[in-house]
Structure formats: C-alpha cells, structure tokens
Design an enzyme around this catalytic site. Structure first.
Site, mmCIF file in Angstrom:
data_model
loop_
_atom_site.group_PDB
_atom_site.id
_atom_site.type_symbol
_atom_site.label_atom_id
_atom_site.label_comp_id
_atom_site.label_asym_id
_atom_site.label_seq_id
_atom_site.Cartn_x
_atom_site.Cartn_y
_atom_site.Cartn_z
ATOM 1 N N SER A 1 -65.084 -52.004 -62.380
ATOM 2 C CA SER A 1 -64.859 -50.644 -62.827
ATOM 3 C C SER A 1 -64.623 -49.287 -62.007
ATOM 4 O O SER A 1 -64.671 -49.414 -61.179
ATOM 5 C CB SER A 1 -67.047 -50.225 -63.615
ATOM 6 O OG SER A 1 -67.368 -51.392 -64.154
ATOM 7 N N ARG B 1 -74.822 -47.685 -58.670
ATOM 8 C CA ARG B 1 -73.785 -47.594 -57.912
ATOM 9 C C ARG B 1 -74.202 -46.412 -56.467
ATOM 10 O O ARG B 1 -73.030 -46.302 -56.163
ATOM 11 C CB ARG B 1 -72.533 -47.232 -58.526
ATOM 12 C CG ARG B 1 -72.272 -48.348 -60.125
ATOM 13 C CD ARG B 1 -72.039 -49.675 -59.556
ATOM 14 N NE ARG B 1 -71.448 -50.544 -59.932
ATOM 15 C CZ ARG B 1 -72.230 -51.345 -61.148
ATOM 16 N NH1 ARG B 1 -73.506 -51.056 -61.031
ATOM 17 N NH2 ARG B 1 -71.920 -52.055 -62.329
ATOM 18 N N GLU C 1 -65.612 -44.521 -59.494
ATOM 19 C CA GLU C 1 -66.695 -45.552 -58.681
ATOM 20 C C GLU C 1 -65.682 -45.595 -57.960
ATOM 21 O O GLU C 1 -66.722 -45.931 -56.079
ATOM 22 C CB GLU C 1 -67.068 -46.597 -59.447
ATOM 23 C CG GLU C 1 -67.950 -47.684 -58.857
ATOM 24 C CD GLU C 1 -68.381 -48.490 -59.546
ATOM 25 O OE1 GLU C 1 -68.663 -49.906 -58.706
ATOM 26 O OE2 GLU C 1 -68.366 -48.554 -60.511
HETATM 27 N N1 EPU Z 1 -67.115 -50.162 -74.264
HETATM 28 C C1 EPU Z 1 -66.235 -49.766 -74.888
HETATM 29 N N2 EPU Z 1 -64.599 -50.012 -74.899
HETATM 30 C C2 EPU Z 1 -64.694 -50.730 -73.733
HETATM 31 C C3 EPU Z 1 -65.971 -51.157 -73.242
HETATM 32 C C4 EPU Z 1 -67.357 -50.440 -73.717
HETATM 33 O O1 EPU Z 1 -66.255 -49.773 -75.641
HETATM 34 O O2 EPU Z 1 -63.359 -50.751 -73.413
HETATM 35 C C5 EPU Z 1 -68.904 -49.719 -74.640
HETATM 36 C C6 EPU Z 1 -69.162 -50.628 -75.940
HETATM 37 O O3 EPU Z 1 -70.041 -50.012 -77.009
HETATM 38 C C7 EPU Z 1 -70.275 -51.799 -74.924
HETATM 39 C C8 EPU Z 1 -70.461 -51.254 -73.462
HETATM 40 O O4 EPU Z 1 -69.358 -50.017 -73.423
HETATM 41 O O5 EPU Z 1 -71.235 -52.777 -75.519
HETATM 42 C C9 EPU Z 1 -70.783 -51.307 -72.391
HETATM 43 O O6 EPU Z 1 -69.813 -52.392 -71.787
HETATM 44 P P1 EPU Z 1 -70.627 -53.683 -70.796
HETATM 45 O O7 EPU Z 1 -71.552 -53.633 -71.498
HETATM 46 O O8 EPU Z 1 -68.896 -54.173 -70.455
HETATM 47 O O9 EPU Z 1 -70.633 -53.258 -70.035
HETATM 48 P P2 EPU Z 1 -70.436 -51.347 -68.511
HETATM 49 O O10 EPU Z 1 -71.111 -49.949 -69.119
HETATM 50 O O11 EPU Z 1 -68.640 -51.134 -69.664
HETATM 51 C C10 EPU Z 1 -71.133 -51.849 -67.088
HETATM 52 C C11 EPU Z 1 -70.912 -52.074 -65.382
HETATM 53 C C12 EPU Z 1 -70.175 -53.084 -65.006
HETATM 54 C C13 EPU Z 1 -70.953 -54.601 -65.400
HETATM 55 C C14 EPU Z 1 -71.486 -53.906 -66.851
HETATM 56 C C15 EPU Z 1 -72.265 -55.427 -67.056
HETATM 57 C C16 EPU Z 1 -70.241 -49.649 -64.530
HETATM 58 C C17 EPU Z 1 -69.796 -48.161 -63.993
HETATM 59 N N3 EPU Z 1 -69.695 -50.666 -64.923
HETATM 60 O O12 EPU Z 1 -70.680 -51.212 -67.661
HETATM 61 O O13 EPU Z 1 -70.151 -53.454 -63.692
HETATM 62 O O14 EPU Z 1 -70.298 -55.226 -65.006
HETATM 63 O O15 EPU Z 1 -71.882 -53.030 -67.205
HETATM 64 O O16 EPU Z 1 -73.625 -55.244 -66.133
HETATM 65 O O17 EPU Z 1 -71.670 -49.834 -64.572
HETATM 66 C C18 EPU Z 1 -68.107 -53.038 -62.033
HETATM 67 O O18 EPU Z 1 -69.296 -51.969 -61.459
HETATM 68 O O19 EPU Z 1 -67.027 -53.078 -61.119
HETATM 69 C C19 EPU Z 1 -68.349 -53.749 -63.809
HETATM 70 C C20 EPU Z 1 -67.521 -54.303 -63.375
#
Ligand code: EPU
Length: 337
Positions: free
Chosen positions: A237, A162, A333
């Site tokens: 995010s 990012r 972000e």
């Molecule tokens: N999780 C929770 N609670 C929540 C959300 C997530 O416990 O409410 C934990 C879970 O363990 C889950 C893990 O976080 O397994 C990962 O969650 P997710 O796959 O939704 O990914 P993320 O790390 O929360 C990142 C990006 C997203 C992107 C997804 C998929 C960032 C800041 N965000 O989210 O990007 O879609 O991975 O690759 O890196 C964006 O930038 O706007 C965005 C949506």
C-alpha cells in the site's frame, strides 16, 4: 568490515529502483553494527532493512548500513505461549513459515507481507484483521548516538494504525536489532472475521480451519490482488486509508452512494484509499515504466526501469486529485528518500 563503494541499491528495495549508494556495508552481528557506527561517528547513515517500505528518489550519499542480523529462537516457554525472538535481518514471511512449522499461532494473518523482522514494528505491519502489536512483546534497538542496546515494551512502542514511536519521536534515533513476539502454542485464536478470509475458506471447503489454512487463505488473497515484488516492483500500500469525520462521510455519501467505510469510533470512519483512487480513475493506469496496479489501486508499481521521482510525482498527482474530488487528504505510507 567491508565497505563497498558506489553500489546499486536495486536488489535492496522491493520497488526495484536503481539508485546507488556512495558507501555500503552489510552487518551480520551486533559487534559489526556497533563498529560501523563507531567508525562513522556523527556522519549521516542510512539504515536499510528489507527495503520494502521506501521509494528511493535519488542516490544515497550517507553510509548505507544493511542490517543482516539472522536467527530465530524460542526464548521462553510458558503453559500456553512461547516467546520467540527473531533477528532484524530475517525475512518476515520466512519467519511466518517457521512459526507455522512449529505450530506457533498469531502471525498467520500476516503471511506474505514483504520486508524484514526489523522493519515490522516501525509501521506496525497489519493485514486481514491482525496487526503486529497484537503479538508483540518487545524489541531491542541500538541507540545510534550512544551505541547502547535499549529494550522497548509494547507500550513504549506507541503502536497505532501503520504507526509507532519509530516513525515519530524515536525516528532516526535507533536501529531495531531483534523483535520478540508472544505466540500461542495451542488453542490458537483464529481471526477469520475479515470478509475475504471467510470467502476464501468457503471456496476451499474448509469449515474448521487451522493456522496453516488461514495462512494459505491469506496467501491466496494476497496473490490474487497484490503484485509480487519479485516480479513487479512495489512497496505494498502506497497510501494509508484516511480517517474522516462521520459528518464528512455522510455528505460524501450523497454524491457517492457506494462509498465503502469501516467504523473507527462514533464520530469517525476510515475510507479505503483504494476506492478513492479507483473512483478518481487511476486504477490500472500505466505511464510507460510505472503506474497504478490493476487489481489494487492502493499499490503503485514499477514495471522495470522506472525512476523514483516519477513514481513520487504520480503519488502527488493522485493525492491532489483525491483531494479535489472528495476533499480528503491521503497520506503516503511509504517513506520517500
Ligand atoms: N477498494 C477499491 N478499489 C481498489 C482497492 C480497494 O474499491 O482498488 C475498496 C473495496 O471496497 C474493498 C476495500 O477497498 O472492499 C478494502 O480493500 P482491501 O481489503 O484490499 O484492503 P485495503 O483497505 O485496500 C488494507 C491494507 C493492506 C492489507 C489489507 C487487508 C492499508 C493502507 N492497507 O488495504 O495492507 O493487506 O487492508 O487487511 O491499510 C500494505 O500495508 O502494504 C497492505 C497491502
């Protein structure tokens, strides 16, 4: 060139915040962009693309220049690849659909990301195991001071998680006008390693997926946990996933045995901010017109009529609470304006 006075920016930001711009001009050609810059000389300007990564907390006094450059073209065809150039004002997801229609591979995992082509390099958009940098060839940007068109290679963009030069040394100095991506013509390299994609393909009974199947899987996953900005205002995010030392992580694991993590290096791990925010009790919390999304705690939402300052205050409260509970600082972000 039509400069509008005192117009609402509500339709121009995905959070749907209703602040006004003192002066607003939409440019659809490089000439119009240069002439807007020439007219303004050294007075402040505010560059608006897809409005998908900003939280507007006050009226904008500077001249808002809405970058509305359009067009997608194949600029070079090689044996296995094509170079596709898209203008900054093209909607990102519509561009992804155009690539799928032409069977050009590389951006399918980035389906349904809100925003425009021109903003994609600024934060090196990424999702489901792929980042823009993986397909990026170059971009062209106008130097706000000299009005010259400058080309940036992938290396020059200094992409990170990012991150790019446009958020660091080059911040506020350029307007990205077009982006060229290197996409596969056949023998596509599929990225299905991300857990949720595998699960979605299995659920859809797809054993030998093509790029369209991957895109459909990503769309289904995103629709199930991320709010559609056309229905509920949001900026994706709101926070970045923090990177902490392995040592700090091991200590946290004693108190929070379920804390998830991704390996970054031998010494560092990335912790999902969504988990920290959920564990801090904020997931699904509503404060009248705004709150934290029910399905994904990383996303702050405007249910309609919220003020940017209120969402910003909530973001700060979340940061402070996460810091107090886990000793981890989470960085916003989204750009706060
Ligand atoms: N999780 C929770 N609670 C929540 C959300 C997530 O416990 O409410 C934990 C879970 O363990 C889950 C893990 O976080 O397994 C990962 O969650 P997710 O796959 O939704 O990914 P993320 O790390 O929360 C990142 C990006 C997203 C992107 C997804 C998929 C960032 C800041 N965000 O989210 O990007 O879609 O991975 O690759 O890196 C964006 O930038 O706007 C965005 C949506």
């Amino acid at each position: 060139m039509l400069v509008q006075q005192h117009i609402s920016l509500k339709p121009y930001n995905t959070f749907g915040i209703d602040v006004s711009a003192k002066q607003f001009v939409s440019v659809s050609s490089l000439e119009a962009l240069k002439s807007a810059l020439a007219d303004k000389q050294n007075s402040p300007i505010f560059i608006l693309g897809g409005g998908s990564n900003m939280l507007l907390t006050k009226d904008v006094e500077a001249l808002v220049i809405h970058v509305n450059l359009k067009g997608i073209e194949v600029v070079e065809e090689q044996d296995k690849h094509v170079l596709v150039k898209a203008q900054a004002g093209e909607n990102w997801h519509e561009f992804v659909l155009w690539c799928l229609e032409h069977d050009f591979g590389g951006v399918e995992n980035l389906s349904l990301i809100p925003g425009n082509i021109g903003t994609a390099p600024i934060q090196n958009i990424g999702a489901y195991g792929v980042e823009l940098k993986d397909v990026f060839e170059r971009c062209e940007a106008i130097d706000i001071k000299t009005h010259e068109l400058v080309s940036f290679s992938k290396e020059e963009c200094q992409f990170g998680y990012r991150e790019s030069i446009f958020k660091q040394a080059a911040k506020g100095k350029y307007i990205i006008c077009n982006v060229t991506l290197k996409l596969t013509k056949h023998n596509h390299v599929l990225h299905t390693e991300y857990g949720a994609i595998k699960g979605q393909l299995e659920q859809d009974n797809i054993t030998t997926p093509n790029i369209k199947d991957i895109s459909n899987a990503v769309i289904a996953i995103r629709e199930s946990k991320l709010p559609n900005p056309k229905e509920i205002g949001n900026s994706g995010s709101f926070f970045k996933n923090p990177v902490i030392s392995k040592q700090q992580f091991d200590q946290l694991k004693e108190n929070f045995p379920n804390i998830p993590s991704y390996v970054v290096s031998e010494e560092e791990v990335k912790v999902p901010a969504g988990w920290l925010i959920e564990t801090a009790g904020f997931k699904g919390k509503t404060f009248g017109t705004y709150g934290v999304h029910k399905q994904q705690a990383l996303v702050l939402v405007n249910y309609g009529g919220a003020k940017g300052e209120d969402i910003f205050e909530l973001a700060k409260l979340i940061q402070d609470t996460v810091k107090r509970l886990f000793g981890i600082s989470i960085e916003m972000e989204v750009n706060i304006i």
